[in-house]
Design a protein around this motif. Structure first.
Motif, PDB file in Angstrom:
ATOM      1  N   GLU A   1      -9.277  -0.920  -0.241  1.00 42.47           N
ATOM      2  CA  GLU A   1     -10.441  -1.755  -0.503  1.00 42.47           C
ATOM      3  C   GLU A   1     -11.461  -1.017  -1.342  1.00 42.47           C
ATOM      4  O   GLU A   1     -12.041  -1.575  -2.270  1.00 42.47           O
ATOM      5  N   THR A   2     -11.669   0.272  -1.047  1.00 43.99           N
ATOM      6  CA  THR A   2     -12.609   1.076  -1.817  1.00 43.99           C
ATOM      7  C   THR A   2     -12.123   1.217  -3.250  1.00 43.99           C
ATOM      8  O   THR A   2     -12.893   1.080  -4.192  1.00 43.99           O
ATOM      9  N   ALA A   3     -10.818   1.487  -3.419  1.00 45.69           N
ATOM     10  CA  ALA A   3     -10.272   1.621  -4.766  1.00 45.69           C
ATOM     11  C   ALA A   3     -10.376   0.302  -5.522  1.00 45.69           C
ATOM     12  O   ALA A   3     -10.681   0.276  -6.709  1.00 45.69           O
ATOM     13  N   ALA A   4     -10.109  -0.798  -4.831  1.00 47.81           N
ATOM     14  CA  ALA A   4     -10.196  -2.100  -5.483  1.00 47.81           C
ATOM     15  C   ALA A   4     -11.642  -2.420  -5.855  1.00 47.81           C
ATOM     16  O   ALA A   4     -11.904  -3.053  -6.861  1.00 47.81           O
ATOM     17  N   ALA A   5     -12.580  -1.988  -5.020  1.00 50.31           N
ATOM     18  CA  ALA A   5     -13.988  -2.250  -5.284  1.00 50.31           C
ATOM     19  C   ALA A   5     -14.499  -1.387  -6.431  1.00 50.31           C
ATOM     20  O   ALA A   5     -15.429  -1.764  -7.120  1.00 50.31           O
ATOM     21  N   SER A   6     -13.902  -0.204  -6.626  1.00 52.82           N
ATOM     22  CA  SER A   6     -14.313   0.683  -7.707  1.00 52.82           C
ATOM     23  C   SER A   6     -13.623   0.248  -8.987  1.00 52.82           C
ATOM     24  O   SER A   6     -12.476   0.589  -9.222  1.00 52.82           O
ATOM     25  N   ALA A   7     -14.322  -0.527  -9.780  1.00 44.32           N
ATOM     26  CA  ALA A   7     -13.728  -1.045 -11.004  1.00 44.32           C
ATOM     27  C   ALA A   7     -14.733  -0.999 -12.144  1.00 44.32           C
ATOM     28  O   ALA A   7     -15.941  -1.086 -11.931  1.00 44.32           O
ATOM     29  N   LEU A   8     -14.194  -0.864 -13.321  1.00 46.59           N
ATOM     30  CA  LEU A   8     -14.953  -0.967 -14.547  1.00 46.59           C
ATOM     31  C   LEU A   8     -14.236  -2.032 -15.370  1.00 46.59           C
ATOM     32  O   LEU A   8     -13.153  -1.800 -15.894  1.00 46.59           O
ATOM     33  N   THR A   9     -14.814  -3.220 -15.418  1.00 46.77           N
ATOM     34  CA  THR A   9     -14.161  -4.353 -16.061  1.00 46.77           C
ATOM     35  C   THR A   9     -14.737  -4.562 -17.457  1.00 46.77           C
ATOM     36  O   THR A   9     -15.950  -4.618 -17.637  1.00 46.77           O
ATOM     37  N   LEU A  10     -13.833  -4.662 -18.418  1.00 45.35           N
ATOM     38  CA  LEU A  10     -14.194  -4.871 -19.809  1.00 45.35           C
ATOM     39  C   LEU A  10     -13.466  -6.131 -20.273  1.00 45.35           C
ATOM     40  O   LEU A  10     -12.237  -6.174 -20.271  1.00 45.35           O
ATOM     41  N   THR A  11     -14.225  -7.154 -20.625  1.00 42.50           N
ATOM     42  CA  THR A  11     -13.648  -8.434 -21.028  1.00 42.50           C
ATOM     43  C   THR A  11     -14.093  -8.787 -22.438  1.00 42.50           C
ATOM     44  O   THR A  11     -15.288  -8.806 -22.725  1.00 42.50           O
ATOM     45  N   LEU A  12     -13.115  -9.084 -23.299  1.00 43.45           N
ATOM     46  CA  LEU A  12     -13.444  -9.616 -24.615  1.00 43.45           C
ATOM     47  C   LEU A  12     -13.804 -11.079 -24.401  1.00 43.45           C
ATOM     48  O   LEU A  12     -12.965 -11.895 -24.032  1.00 43.45           O
ATOM     49  N   ASN A  13     -15.082 -11.402 -24.595  1.00 44.83           N
ATOM     50  CA  ASN A  13     -15.588 -12.724 -24.267  1.00 44.83           C
ATOM     51  C   ASN A  13     -15.496 -13.701 -25.439  1.00 44.83           C
ATOM     52  O   ASN A  13     -15.170 -14.867 -25.257  1.00 44.83           O
ATOM     53  N   SER A  14     -15.785 -13.214 -26.656  1.00 39.65           N
ATOM     54  CA  SER A  14     -15.743 -14.118 -27.811  1.00 39.65           C
ATOM     55  C   SER A  14     -15.655 -13.330 -29.106  1.00 39.65           C
ATOM     56  O   SER A  14     -15.963 -12.143 -29.154  1.00 39.65           O
TER      57      SER A  14
END
Length: 146
Positions: free
Chosen positions: A26-39
């Motif tokens: 759960e801790t690993a899943a919570a530790s995220a850096l999300t980068l999304t190409l939006n447009s």
């Protein structure tokens, strides 16, 4: 003196071990850096403006984040190698960053590869944390991989 019933004791240890592993997951899943190409949008000069949404859930603010990116053309050939400077990213809050690519139309971009993280600075961050926690996505027809 305490006496332990072996099967019950072993089951209790197994349960505690499973609970600890689940908590670590759960801790690993919570530790995220999300980068999304939006447009992607064509600029007035004929270039392409890429808009990214970033979400820093690493548990610490980032003072600086820079990623090396490779842009591929529609045939899968390398078109551009560039560095995206995403700047500072507060913890737990989304941020939008835009990059203009002069002389490269949006229709010429076939894919984006995040080749690596050049800089990831924040209080107490171990080397490799940003790369290990990186989650990539795209809300466009352009695939983002890494």
């Amino acid at each position: 003196m305490l006496a332990f019933h072996r099967p019950a004791f072993c089951c209790a240890l197994a349960f505690l071990g499973a609970a600890t592993m689940a908590q670590a997951d759960e801790t690993a899943a919570a530790s995220a850096l999300t980068l999304t190409l939006n447009s992607l949008h064509t600029t007035e000069t004929g270039g392409c403006r890429l808009s990214f949404v970033l979400q820093n859930d690493l548990g610490v603010a980032l003072d600086s984040l820079k990623a090396e990116a490779v842009l591929f053309d529609a045939t899968g050939q390398v078109a551009t190698l560039t560095l995206f400077d995403f700047g500072a990213l507060p913890e737990g809050r989304p941020r939008v960053r835009q990059f203009d690519l002069a002389g490269q139309g949006c229709d010429a971009i076939g894919g984006v590869l995040i080749n690596g993280i050049g800089t990831c600075e924040g209080a107490g961050l171990a080397p490799g944390v940003c790369l290990g926690a990186l989650h990539l996505a795209s809300e466009t027809d352009i695939e983002v991989t890494g």
